[in-house]
Design a protein around this motif. Structure first.
Motif: not given
Length: 60
Positions: A38, A41-46, A48-50, A52
């Motif tokens: 988890s 996953t959090y680091q990957t999503n973070s 990706l949002s950066q 974007q």
């Protein structure tokens, strides 16, 4: 000759203790695996949002 009834065991045997420790270690390993997954996953999503957010800022 009288036969004595076997004494009731008090406490845990060494085998029971080793099995309990093994099960505890397996459970802790599973919990750690879920935690690390988890976190990844959090680091990957973070990240990706950066990306974007940077893209939106560049388009503005």
């Amino acid at each position: 000759m009288k036969h004595r009834a076997p004494r009731r065991q008090k406490g845990l045997s060494i085998i029971e203790l080793m099995i309990a420790l093994l099960l505890g270690l397996l459970l802790m390993g599973g919990v750690m695996q879920v935690f690390l997954s988890s976190r990844q996953t959090y680091q990957t999503n973070s990240a990706l949002s950066q990306v974007q957010e940077s893209g939106r800022f560049a388009l503005d």
